[in-house]
Write a protein that holds these residues in place. Structure first.
Motif, PDB file in Angstrom:
ATOM      1  N   MET A 115       0.820  -1.197   0.000  1.00 49.67           N
ATOM      2  CA  MET A 115       0.000   0.000   0.000  1.00 49.67           C
ATOM      3  C   MET A 115       0.867   1.265   0.000  1.00 49.67           C
ATOM      4  O   MET A 115       0.568   2.205  -0.693  1.00 49.67           O
ATOM      5  N   GLU A 116       1.926   1.237   0.785  1.00 45.32           N
ATOM      6  CA  GLU A 116       2.823   2.398   0.857  1.00 45.32           C
ATOM      7  C   GLU A 116       3.466   2.683  -0.500  1.00 45.32           C
ATOM      8  O   GLU A 116       3.616   3.837  -0.895  1.00 45.32           O
ATOM      9  N   LYS A 117       3.802   1.621  -1.219  1.00 49.10           N
ATOM     10  CA  LYS A 117       4.398   1.763  -2.554  1.00 49.10           C
ATOM     11  C   LYS A 117       3.415   2.469  -3.502  1.00 49.10           C
ATOM     12  O   LYS A 117       3.800   3.352  -4.267  1.00 49.10           O
ATOM     13  N   THR A 118       2.147   2.072  -3.439  1.00 48.66           N
ATOM     14  CA  THR A 118       1.124   2.682  -4.296  1.00 48.66           C
ATOM     15  C   THR A 118       0.924   4.146  -3.926  1.00 48.66           C
ATOM     16  O   THR A 118       0.784   5.006  -4.800  1.00 48.66           O
ATOM     17  N   LEU A 119       0.922   4.454  -2.642  1.00 49.62           N
ATOM     18  CA  LEU A 119       0.759   5.837  -2.192  1.00 49.62           C
ATOM     19  C   LEU A 119       1.924   6.710  -2.670  1.00 49.62           C
ATOM     20  O   LEU A 119       1.709   7.830  -3.159  1.00 49.62           O
ATOM     21  N   LYS A 120       3.133   6.202  -2.581  1.00 52.73           N
ATOM     22  CA  LYS A 120       4.301   6.948  -3.070  1.00 52.73           C
ATOM     23  C   LYS A 120       4.212   7.176  -4.578  1.00 52.73           C
ATOM     24  O   LYS A 120       4.529   8.255  -5.069  1.00 52.73           O
ATOM     25  N   ARG A 121       3.767   6.143  -5.306  1.00 53.39           N
ATOM     26  CA  ARG A 121       3.615   6.282  -6.753  1.00 53.39           C
ATOM     27  C   ARG A 121       2.549   7.327  -7.080  1.00 53.39           C
ATOM     28  O   ARG A 121       2.727   8.136  -7.989  1.00 53.39           O
ATOM     29  N   ALA A 122       1.454   7.341  -6.334  1.00 54.37           N
ATOM     30  CA  ALA A 122       0.397   8.331  -6.557  1.00 54.37           C
ATOM     31  C   ALA A 122       0.923   9.741  -6.353  1.00 54.37           C
ATOM     32  O   ALA A 122       0.641  10.649  -7.145  1.00 54.37           O
ATOM     33  N   ARG A 123       1.692   9.942  -5.316  1.00 53.75           N
ATOM     34  CA  ARG A 123       2.270  11.272  -5.045  1.00 53.75           C
ATOM     35  C   ARG A 123       3.186  11.708  -6.183  1.00 53.75           C
ATOM     36  O   ARG A 123       3.166  12.859  -6.610  1.00 53.75           O
ATOM     37  N   ARG A 124       3.989  10.768  -6.669  1.00 51.03           N
ATOM     38  CA  ARG A 124       4.892  11.082  -7.780  1.00 51.03           C
ATOM     39  C   ARG A 124       4.097  11.415  -9.042  1.00 51.03           C
ATOM     40  O   ARG A 124       4.392  12.382  -9.749  1.00 51.03           O
ATOM     41  N   LEU A 125       3.057  10.623  -9.316  1.00 55.85           N
ATOM     42  CA  LEU A 125       2.252  10.847 -10.515  1.00 55.85           C
ATOM     43  C   LEU A 125       1.513  12.183 -10.480  1.00 55.85           C
ATOM     44  O   LEU A 125       1.258  12.780 -11.524  1.00 55.85           O
ATOM     45  N   GLU A 152     -17.272  23.371  -5.610  1.00 55.70           N
ATOM     46  CA  GLU A 152     -18.448  24.226  -5.639  1.00 55.70           C
ATOM     47  C   GLU A 152     -19.691  23.406  -5.282  1.00 55.70           C
ATOM     48  O   GLU A 152     -19.752  22.211  -5.544  1.00 55.70           O
ATOM     49  N   ALA A 153     -20.673  24.088  -4.730  1.00 49.18           N
ATOM     50  CA  ALA A 153     -21.923  23.411  -4.344  1.00 49.18           C
ATOM     51  C   ALA A 153     -22.543  22.705  -5.551  1.00 49.18           C
ATOM     52  O   ALA A 153     -22.648  23.280  -6.631  1.00 49.18           O
ATOM     53  N   GLY A 154     -22.911  21.460  -5.357  1.00 43.77           N
ATOM     54  CA  GLY A 154     -23.564  20.690  -6.407  1.00 43.77           C
ATOM     55  C   GLY A 154     -22.625  20.064  -7.422  1.00 43.77           C
ATOM     56  O   GLY A 154     -23.056  19.286  -8.265  1.00 43.77           O
ATOM     57  N   LYS A 155     -21.355  20.398  -7.358  1.00 42.27           N
ATOM     58  CA  LYS A 155     -20.379  19.837  -8.306  1.00 42.27           C
ATOM     59  C   LYS A 155     -19.772  18.566  -7.714  1.00 42.27           C
ATOM     60  O   LYS A 155     -19.351  18.562  -6.557  1.00 42.27           O
ATOM     61  N   PRO A 156     -19.718  17.485  -8.499  1.00 42.91           N
ATOM     62  CA  PRO A 156     -19.083  16.264  -7.989  1.00 42.91           C
ATOM     63  C   PRO A 156     -17.618  16.531  -7.642  1.00 42.91           C
ATOM     64  O   PRO A 156     -16.933  17.299  -8.320  1.00 42.91           O
ATOM     65  N   VAL A 157     -17.158  15.898  -6.581  1.00 41.33           N
ATOM     66  CA  VAL A 157     -15.778  16.073  -6.122  1.00 41.33           C
ATOM     67  C   VAL A 157     -14.921  14.954  -6.703  1.00 41.33           C
ATOM     68  O   VAL A 157     -15.228  13.770  -6.540  1.00 41.33           O
ATOM     69  N   PHE A 158     -13.857  15.351  -7.389  1.00 47.63           N
ATOM     70  CA  PHE A 158     -12.905  14.397  -7.962  1.00 47.63           C
ATOM     71  C   PHE A 158     -11.579  14.487  -7.224  1.00 47.63           C
ATOM     72  O   PHE A 158     -11.193  15.564  -6.762  1.00 47.63           O
ATOM     73  N   ARG A 159     -10.906  13.359  -7.149  1.00 45.02           N
ATOM     74  CA  ARG A 159      -9.524  13.306  -6.656  1.00 45.02           C
ATOM     75  C   ARG A 159      -8.652  12.936  -7.844  1.00 45.02           C
ATOM     76  O   ARG A 159      -9.074  12.196  -8.722  1.00 45.02           O
ATOM     77  N   ARG A 160      -7.434  13.417  -7.843  1.00 47.26           N
ATOM     78  CA  ARG A 160      -6.516  13.045  -8.926  1.00 47.26           C
ATOM     79  C   ARG A 160      -5.482  12.080  -8.396  1.00 47.26           C
ATOM     80  O   ARG A 160      -5.087  12.140  -7.239  1.00 47.26           O
ATOM     81  N   GLN A 161      -5.057  11.178  -9.276  1.00 45.22           N
ATOM     82  CA  GLN A 161      -4.029  10.187  -8.942  1.00 45.22           C
ATOM     83  C   GLN A 161      -4.343   9.541  -7.593  1.00 45.22           C
ATOM     84  O   GLN A 161      -3.559   9.584  -6.660  1.00 45.22           O
ATOM     85  N   HIS A 162      -5.513   8.935  -7.525  1.00 50.81           N
ATOM     86  CA  HIS A 162      -6.026   8.341  -6.289  1.00 50.81           C
ATOM     87  C   HIS A 162      -5.618   6.872  -6.180  1.00 50.81           C
ATOM     88  O   HIS A 162      -5.959   6.070  -7.050  1.00 50.81           O
ATOM     89  N   PRO A 163      -4.898   6.500  -5.101  1.00 49.48           N
ATOM     90  CA  PRO A 163      -4.494   5.100  -4.945  1.00 49.48           C
ATOM     91  C   PRO A 163      -5.649   4.240  -4.435  1.00 49.48           C
ATOM     92  O   PRO A 163      -6.409   4.652  -3.556  1.00 49.48           O
ATOM     93  N   ILE A 164      -5.787   3.061  -5.014  1.00 52.52           N
ATOM     94  CA  ILE A 164      -6.750   2.070  -4.540  1.00 52.52           C
ATOM     95  C   ILE A 164      -6.182   0.690  -4.850  1.00 52.52           C
ATOM     96  O   ILE A 164      -5.852   0.402  -6.002  1.00 52.52           O
ATOM     97  N   GLY A 165      -6.027  -0.108  -3.821  1.00 56.15           N
ATOM     98  CA  GLY A 165      -5.381  -1.409  -3.998  1.00 56.15           C
ATOM     99  C   GLY A 165      -4.009  -1.207  -4.621  1.00 56.15           C
ATOM    100  O   GLY A 165      -3.274  -0.304  -4.232  1.00 56.15           O
ATOM    101  N   TYR A 193      -3.421  -0.096  -7.576  1.00 57.63           N
ATOM    102  CA  TYR A 193      -3.559   0.818  -8.708  1.00 57.63           C
ATOM    103  C   TYR A 193      -3.621   2.277  -8.273  1.00 57.63           C
ATOM    104  O   TYR A 193      -3.979   2.586  -7.147  1.00 57.63           O
ATOM    105  N   VAL A 194      -3.293   3.144  -9.231  1.00 57.80           N
ATOM    106  CA  VAL A 194      -3.470   4.584  -9.055  1.00 57.80           C
ATOM    107  C   VAL A 194      -4.417   5.037 -10.156  1.00 57.80           C
ATOM    108  O   VAL A 194      -4.118   4.886 -11.344  1.00 57.80           O
ATOM    109  N   LEU A 195      -5.564   5.563  -9.769  1.00 61.84           N
ATOM    110  CA  LEU A 195      -6.582   6.003 -10.723  1.00 61.84           C
ATOM    111  C   LEU A 195      -6.283   7.427 -11.162  1.00 61.84           C
ATOM    112  O   LEU A 195      -5.948   8.276 -10.330  1.00 61.84           O
ATOM    113  N   ASP A 196      -6.407   7.721 -12.452  1.00 66.34           N
ATOM    114  CA  ASP A 196      -6.155   9.085 -12.924  1.00 66.34           C
ATOM    115  C   ASP A 196      -7.049  10.067 -12.177  1.00 66.34           C
ATOM    116  O   ASP A 196      -6.570  11.049 -11.624  1.00 66.34           O
TER     117      ASP A 196
END
Length: 133
Positions: free
Chosen positions: A1-11, A30-43, A45-48
């Motif tokens: 997990m730590e490896k994926t988190l480090k990769r996400a930070r780098r990406l 903003e109110a009503g706008k969906p909130v996105f995260r970038r380079q989000h680690p999960i398992g 993988y790192v999601l764009d």
């Protein structure tokens, strides 16, 4: 997990131009706008981009995604995410470069209208490209 988190930070520091263009339009709380995260680690993988409330992953695919082992890797990743209740939408990098506003608008609308029960399948890139155009 730590490896994926480090990769996400780098990406996050090494985002591609299409990712940067899209992030400029997806970010913000903003109110009503969906909130996105970038380079989000999960398992493993790192999601764009990831919208937790819609259980939606956005992947910006460059030309290399159609060659070599990438298609099989993308399928394994998509299956992993489906098992987590997350839908993956793949967007061609060339479409983001061509019209980032239209792509972002489509994705914001998709995330805003999605619920976990409606995002169990990934649309094909061809279908998405047809809808974005």
């Amino acid at each position: 997990m730590e490896k994926t988190l480090k990769r996400a930070r780098r990406l996050r520091k090494e985002m591609s131009l299409p990712e940067v263009l899209l992030w400029k339009r997806l970010r913000g709380r903003e109110a009503g706008k969906p909130v996105f995260r970038r380079q989000h680690p999960i398992g493993p993988y790192v999601l764009d981009f990831f919208c937790a409330s819609a259980r939606l992953c956005i992947e910006v695919d460059g030309g290399s995604h159609g060659f070599g082992q990438r298609p099989q890797g993308d399928r394994r990743r998509d299956i992993f995410l489906i098992d987590q209740g997350i839908c993956t939408v793949r967007v061609a990098a060339r479409e983001v470069l061509r019209d980032p506003e239209a792509v972002a608008g489509y994705l914001l609308n998709l995330a805003g209208s999605a619920s976990p029960s409606t995002t169990s399948r990934s649309p094909s890139p061809a279908r998405l490209a047809g809808e974005v155009l």
